[in-house]
Design a protein around this motif. Structure first.
Motif, mmCIF file in Angstrom:
data_model
loop_
_atom_site.group_PDB
_atom_site.id
_atom_site.type_symbol
_atom_site.label_atom_id
_atom_site.label_comp_id
_atom_site.label_asym_id
_atom_site.label_seq_id
_atom_site.Cartn_x
_atom_site.Cartn_y
_atom_site.Cartn_z
ATOM 1 N N GLN A 1 0.855 -1.226 -0.098
ATOM 2 C CA GLN A 1 -0.008 0.240 -0.075
ATOM 3 C C GLN A 1 0.941 1.311 0.178
ATOM 4 O O GLN A 1 0.332 2.338 -0.037
ATOM 5 C CB GLN A 1 -0.805 0.003 1.131
ATOM 6 C CG GLN A 1 -2.101 -1.011 1.072
ATOM 7 C CD GLN A 1 -2.973 -1.096 2.330
ATOM 8 O OE1 GLN A 1 -2.741 -0.603 3.201
ATOM 9 N NE2 GLN A 1 -4.193 -1.534 1.914
ATOM 10 N N SER A 2 2.157 1.191 0.037
ATOM 11 C CA SER A 2 2.998 2.161 -0.137
ATOM 12 C C SER A 2 2.982 2.804 -1.624
ATOM 13 O O SER A 2 2.545 2.015 -2.553
ATOM 14 C CB SER A 2 4.297 1.975 0.222
ATOM 15 O OG SER A 2 4.561 1.432 1.398
ATOM 16 N N PRO A 3 3.231 3.984 -1.650
ATOM 17 C CA PRO A 3 3.216 4.708 -3.171
ATOM 18 C C PRO A 3 4.327 4.306 -4.057
ATOM 19 O O PRO A 3 5.461 4.098 -3.718
ATOM 20 C CB PRO A 3 2.999 6.193 -2.718
ATOM 21 C CG PRO A 3 4.061 6.308 -1.593
ATOM 22 C CD PRO A 3 3.771 5.227 -0.897
ATOM 23 N N ILE A 4 3.977 4.525 -5.358
ATOM 24 C CA ILE A 4 4.929 4.566 -6.194
ATOM 25 C C ILE A 4 5.585 5.939 -6.273
ATOM 26 O O ILE A 4 4.771 6.842 -6.626
ATOM 27 C CB ILE A 4 4.524 4.065 -7.817
ATOM 28 C CG1 ILE A 4 3.610 2.642 -7.640
ATOM 29 C CG2 ILE A 4 5.230 4.242 -8.996
ATOM 30 C CD1 ILE A 4 2.873 2.375 -8.819
ATOM 31 N N GLY A 5 6.794 6.041 -6.520
ATOM 32 C CA GLY A 5 7.474 7.161 -6.474
ATOM 33 C C GLY A 5 7.925 7.405 -8.031
ATOM 34 O O GLY A 5 8.113 6.601 -8.654
ATOM 35 N N ILE A 6 7.568 8.596 -8.398
ATOM 36 C CA ILE A 6 7.891 9.077 -9.751
ATOM 37 C C ILE A 6 8.580 10.320 -9.587
ATOM 38 O O ILE A 6 8.288 11.480 -9.047
ATOM 39 C CB ILE A 6 6.744 9.215 -10.597
ATOM 40 C CG1 ILE A 6 5.854 7.900 -10.593
ATOM 41 C CG2 ILE A 6 7.077 9.623 -11.860
ATOM 42 C CD1 ILE A 6 4.619 8.077 -11.027
ATOM 43 N N PHE A 7 10.014 10.685 -10.553
ATOM 44 C CA PHE A 7 10.306 11.881 -10.485
ATOM 45 C C PHE A 7 10.662 12.187 -12.059
ATOM 46 O O PHE A 7 10.890 11.446 -12.933
ATOM 47 C CB PHE A 7 11.495 12.111 -9.512
ATOM 48 C CG PHE A 7 12.860 11.590 -10.268
ATOM 49 C CD1 PHE A 7 13.587 12.186 -10.929
ATOM 50 C CD2 PHE A 7 13.338 10.335 -9.572
ATOM 51 C CE1 PHE A 7 14.897 11.405 -11.409
ATOM 52 C CE2 PHE A 7 14.391 9.578 -9.786
ATOM 53 C CZ PHE A 7 15.307 10.274 -10.908
ATOM 54 N N LYS B 1 9.717 9.463 1.705
ATOM 55 C CA LYS B 1 8.282 9.544 1.788
ATOM 56 C C LYS B 1 7.686 8.132 1.477
ATOM 57 O O LYS B 1 6.445 7.956 1.268
ATOM 58 C CB LYS B 1 7.895 10.581 0.467
ATOM 59 C CG LYS B 1 8.301 11.993 0.954
ATOM 60 C CD LYS B 1 7.689 12.902 -0.134
ATOM 61 C CE LYS B 1 7.930 14.339 0.322
ATOM 62 N NZ LYS B 1 7.192 14.810 1.653
ATOM 63 N N GLY B 2 8.717 7.191 1.674
ATOM 64 C CA GLY B 2 8.068 5.848 1.524
ATOM 65 C C GLY B 2 7.604 5.140 0.323
ATOM 66 O O GLY B 2 7.107 4.111 0.242
ATOM 67 N N SER B 3 8.325 5.627 -0.807
ATOM 68 C CA SER B 3 8.072 4.808 -2.050
ATOM 69 C C SER B 3 8.529 3.510 -2.114
ATOM 70 O O SER B 3 9.638 3.117 -1.611
ATOM 71 C CB SER B 3 8.805 5.750 -3.134
ATOM 72 O OG SER B 3 8.136 7.138 -3.204
ATOM 73 N N LYS B 4 7.687 2.764 -2.591
ATOM 74 C CA LYS B 4 7.949 1.070 -2.953
ATOM 75 C C LYS B 4 8.822 0.868 -3.945
ATOM 76 O O LYS B 4 9.354 -0.205 -4.183
ATOM 77 C CB LYS B 4 6.854 0.394 -2.565
ATOM 78 C CG LYS B 4 5.888 0.562 -3.629
ATOM 79 C CD LYS B 4 4.607 -0.240 -3.494
ATOM 80 C CE LYS B 4 3.498 0.111 -4.452
ATOM 81 N NZ LYS B 4 2.127 -0.624 -4.335
ATOM 82 N N LEU B 5 8.820 1.667 -5.054
ATOM 83 C CA LEU B 5 9.307 1.470 -6.111
ATOM 84 C C LEU B 5 9.523 2.956 -6.747
ATOM 85 O O LEU B 5 8.705 3.949 -6.621
ATOM 86 C CB LEU B 5 8.409 0.658 -7.329
ATOM 87 C CG LEU B 5 8.767 0.476 -8.666
ATOM 88 C CD1 LEU B 5 8.279 -1.043 -9.099
ATOM 89 C CD2 LEU B 5 8.022 1.489 -9.470
ATOM 90 N N ILE B 6 10.438 3.278 -7.817
ATOM 91 C CA ILE B 6 10.786 4.439 -8.304
ATOM 92 C C ILE B 6 10.961 4.467 -9.656
ATOM 93 O O ILE B 6 11.595 3.578 -10.448
ATOM 94 C CB ILE B 6 12.195 4.964 -7.700
ATOM 95 C CG1 ILE B 6 11.718 5.571 -6.259
ATOM 96 C CG2 ILE B 6 12.383 6.518 -8.411
ATOM 97 C CD1 ILE B 6 12.959 6.096 -5.577
ATOM 98 N N VAL B 7 10.135 5.333 -10.359
ATOM 99 C CA VAL B 7 9.933 5.446 -11.808
ATOM 100 C C VAL B 7 10.600 6.464 -12.100
ATOM 101 O O VAL B 7 10.598 7.822 -11.554
ATOM 102 C CB VAL B 7 8.673 5.454 -12.272
ATOM 103 C CG1 VAL B 7 8.522 5.637 -13.810
ATOM 104 C CG2 VAL B 7 7.755 4.339 -12.114
ATOM 105 N N VAL B 8 11.927 6.437 -12.925
ATOM 106 C CA VAL B 8 12.547 7.772 -13.333
ATOM 107 C C VAL B 8 11.975 8.311 -14.746
ATOM 108 O O VAL B 8 12.463 7.644 -15.925
ATOM 109 C CB VAL B 8 14.049 7.310 -13.597
ATOM 110 C CG1 VAL B 8 14.838 8.607 -13.910
ATOM 111 C CG2 VAL B 8 14.737 6.615 -12.238
#
Length: 260
Positions: A3-9, A64-71
């Motif tokens: 339930q953690s968020p997907i991180g995107i930057f 901020k708790g991201s479970k995965l990061i999309v570059v």
């Protein structure tokens, strides 16, 4: 973690084009999006500068708790993702120009690519081109000035159209039948590009492929959120909140200024 968020930057609002594809495919997933508009464009910066910015963005998303990061930035992916993968424990999903499908499907054997200088000059892009575009004429064009105009909210301006017309004219004369968009900002220019290009030219971007890869990694790692409710979304920018707001759907979203 599911339930953690997907991180995107991204280096600004461009990665919203990727976020939209992810949200459409994975509506239950929550996300955190960082728009580093203060430092846009990344495409004119040195590799060391790009890497430093990517590290800062990654550490903020992890905090901020991201479970995965999309570059969600071609330049950041081609210049920094390998270092990020070697130094952080989460999975990273990158984006690079879709040369492969363009090369496989072209009938004229000529394709165009519109991208930033940082992407076109990167070793990863050069390697991909050599691997998939052998025997294909690839007409490269740096989209100088386009990211700055989009970040200023001038996507549909006369200046933007004039630049695009200048950039695609040599490609049209060369008889391309595919135009690869090598920057996540550029999908916002598709309506204008369609008025400038012959109908025989296919416009290709990587958004849907990135969304599919995100889904695949979440399933493989057991990180998918299968809650029946729609995800919530936080968007942060270190520049003009109003510009970011104009690109973001308002449902289930929170848009804020953050000094990073």
């Amino acid at each position: 973690m599911s339930q953690s968020p997907i991180g995107i930057f991204d280096s600004g609002v461009g990665g919203i084009s990727i976020w939209k594809e992810i949200n459409q495919l994975l509506p239950n997933e929550s996300t955190i999006y960082l728009a580093d508009s203060k430092n846009a464009p990344y495409g004119t910066k040195s590799t060391d500068e790009i890497l430093a910015l990517c590290i800062e963005n990654t550490e903020l998303l992890l905090a901020k708790g991201s479970k995965l990061i999309v570059v969600a930035c071609n330049t950041a992916t081609t210049n920094a993702i390998q270092v990020l993968r070697e130094n952080y424990p989460v999975k990273f999903i990158g984006i690079e120009p879709a040369i492969k499908p363009a090369a496989l499907n072209t009938k004229t054997k000529k394709v165009g690519i519109l991208a930033t200088e940082g992407t076109l000059s990167s070793q990863l892009f050069q390697n991909t081109s050599k691997l998939y575009a052998s025997g294909i004429t690839v007409i490269e064009q740096i989209g100088e000035g386009l990211v700055t105009l989009i970040e200023a909210g001038r996507t549909n301006s006369k200046e933007t159209r004039k630049l695009l017309a200048e950039y695609v004219e040599p490609m049209i004369k060369a008889n391309i039948d595919a135009l690869v968009l090598g920057c996540t900002h550029y999908p916002f220019l598709i309506p204008t590009l369609k008025t400038l290009l012959p109908s025989t030219v296919q416009i290709i971007d990587s958004g849907f492929a990135v969304a599919k890869q995100t889904k695949s990694i979440l399933e493989t790692e057991g990180l998918g959120d299968f809650d029946s409710s729609a995800g919530s979304h936080q968007f942060f920018t270190n520049a003009d909140v109003e510009v970011l707001s104009s690109f973001v759907p308002q449902a289930n979203t929170e848009i804020s200024f953050l000094d990073f």
